[in-house]
Enzyme design. Sequence first.
Site, PDB file in Angstrom:
ATOM      1  CG  ASP A   1      49.842 -47.550 -13.884  1.00  0.00           C
ATOM      2  OD1 ASP A   1      50.205 -46.698 -13.040  1.00  0.00           O
ATOM      3  OD2 ASP A   1      48.686 -47.603 -14.321  1.00  0.00           O
TER       4      ASP A   1
ATOM      5  CG  HIS B   1      44.381 -46.249 -20.451  1.00  0.00           C
ATOM      6  ND1 HIS B   1      43.760 -45.023 -20.440  1.00  0.00           N
ATOM      7  CD2 HIS B   1      44.253 -46.738 -19.194  1.00  0.00           C
ATOM      8  CE1 HIS B   1      43.291 -44.773 -19.231  1.00  0.00           C
ATOM      9  NE2 HIS B   1      43.563 -45.805 -18.462  1.00  0.00           N
TER      10      HIS B   1
HETATM   11  P1  5GP Z   1      42.650 -44.978 -15.621  1.00  0.00           P
HETATM   12  O1  5GP Z   1      42.400 -44.569 -14.216  1.00  0.00           O
HETATM   13  O2  5GP Z   1      42.416 -43.798 -16.522  1.00  0.00           O
HETATM   14  O3  5GP Z   1      41.960 -46.216 -16.069  1.00  0.00           O
HETATM   15  O4  5GP Z   1      44.179 -45.354 -15.699  1.00  0.00           O
HETATM   16  C1  5GP Z   1      45.195 -44.409 -15.803  1.00  0.00           C
HETATM   17  C2  5GP Z   1      46.434 -45.062 -15.290  1.00  0.00           C
HETATM   18  O5  5GP Z   1      47.520 -44.232 -15.616  1.00  0.00           O
HETATM   19  C3  5GP Z   1      46.454 -45.263 -13.771  1.00  0.00           C
HETATM   20  O6  5GP Z   1      46.619 -46.626 -13.484  1.00  0.00           O
HETATM   21  C4  5GP Z   1      47.641 -44.422 -13.316  1.00  0.00           C
HETATM   22  O7  5GP Z   1      48.368 -45.055 -12.292  1.00  0.00           O
HETATM   23  C5  5GP Z   1      48.454 -44.276 -14.564  1.00  0.00           C
HETATM   24  N1  5GP Z   1      49.237 -43.065 -14.665  1.00  0.00           N
HETATM   25  C6  5GP Z   1      48.887 -41.810 -14.292  1.00  0.00           C
HETATM   26  N2  5GP Z   1      49.858 -40.936 -14.580  1.00  0.00           N
HETATM   27  C7  5GP Z   1      50.855 -41.652 -15.165  1.00  0.00           C
HETATM   28  C8  5GP Z   1      52.137 -41.294 -15.683  1.00  0.00           C
HETATM   29  O8  5GP Z   1      52.566 -40.154 -15.663  1.00  0.00           O
HETATM   30  N3  5GP Z   1      52.881 -42.297 -16.220  1.00  0.00           N
HETATM   31  C9  5GP Z   1      52.432 -43.603 -16.243  1.00  0.00           C
HETATM   32  N4  5GP Z   1      53.228 -44.506 -16.792  1.00  0.00           N
HETATM   33  N5  5GP Z   1      51.231 -43.972 -15.747  1.00  0.00           N
HETATM   34  C10 5GP Z   1      50.463 -43.000 -15.215  1.00  0.00           C
END
Ligand code: 5GP
Length: 145
Positions: free
Chosen positions: A37, A107
């Site tokens: 992340d 994810h």
């Molecule tokens: P969610 O909020 O959908 O459960 O998690 C999405 C995750 O993706 C977040 O923890 C955020 O930090 C991560 N994230 C967002 N954009 C990117 C990116 O461009 N690359 C990576 N590796 N992680 C990302």
Amino acid sequence: MSLTAAYDSQNIFAQIIRGDAPCYKIYEDEDVLAFLDVFPQSYGHTLVIPKRSAACNILDVDTEALCKMAAVTQKLAQVIVAELQPDGVQVAQFNGAPAGQTVFHIHMHIVPRFSGEGLGVHAAAKADPAELEQLQARLLKRLAA
Ligand code: 5GP
């Protein structure tokens, strides 16, 4: 984003799967991809995603893809714990914006937890690329051991 919204093939994880956006890859097989992340909530925060399933969340992912993602999540949690020696490890999965989801490709989060260290703000501060590269190298080495 509602729980029933259509899958958007331009989301950042879909771009990473296609190779259109970069990532600090930790693991890949035919069905699953895992990478660091870039806005980590702790040192070692890793994401695990299905590659073939155009699913936003746990409600619409096919069961086989979900199981494969879960199996890799367990394997990587073991590797991360062995390498980083955290005091705990969170495994999390969010569905829909009100539940904390910000990227709408299903994810799993693996978030190592260290005693005395609070959890970083979700998807907030970008990590230092050099630190991510060093962490990636450590985890890849441990995975290969
Ligand atoms: P969610 O909020 O959908 O459960 O998690 C999405 C995750 O993706 C977040 O923890 C955020 O930090 C991560 N994230 C967002 N954009 C990117 C990116 O461009 N690359 C990576 N590796 N992680 C990302």
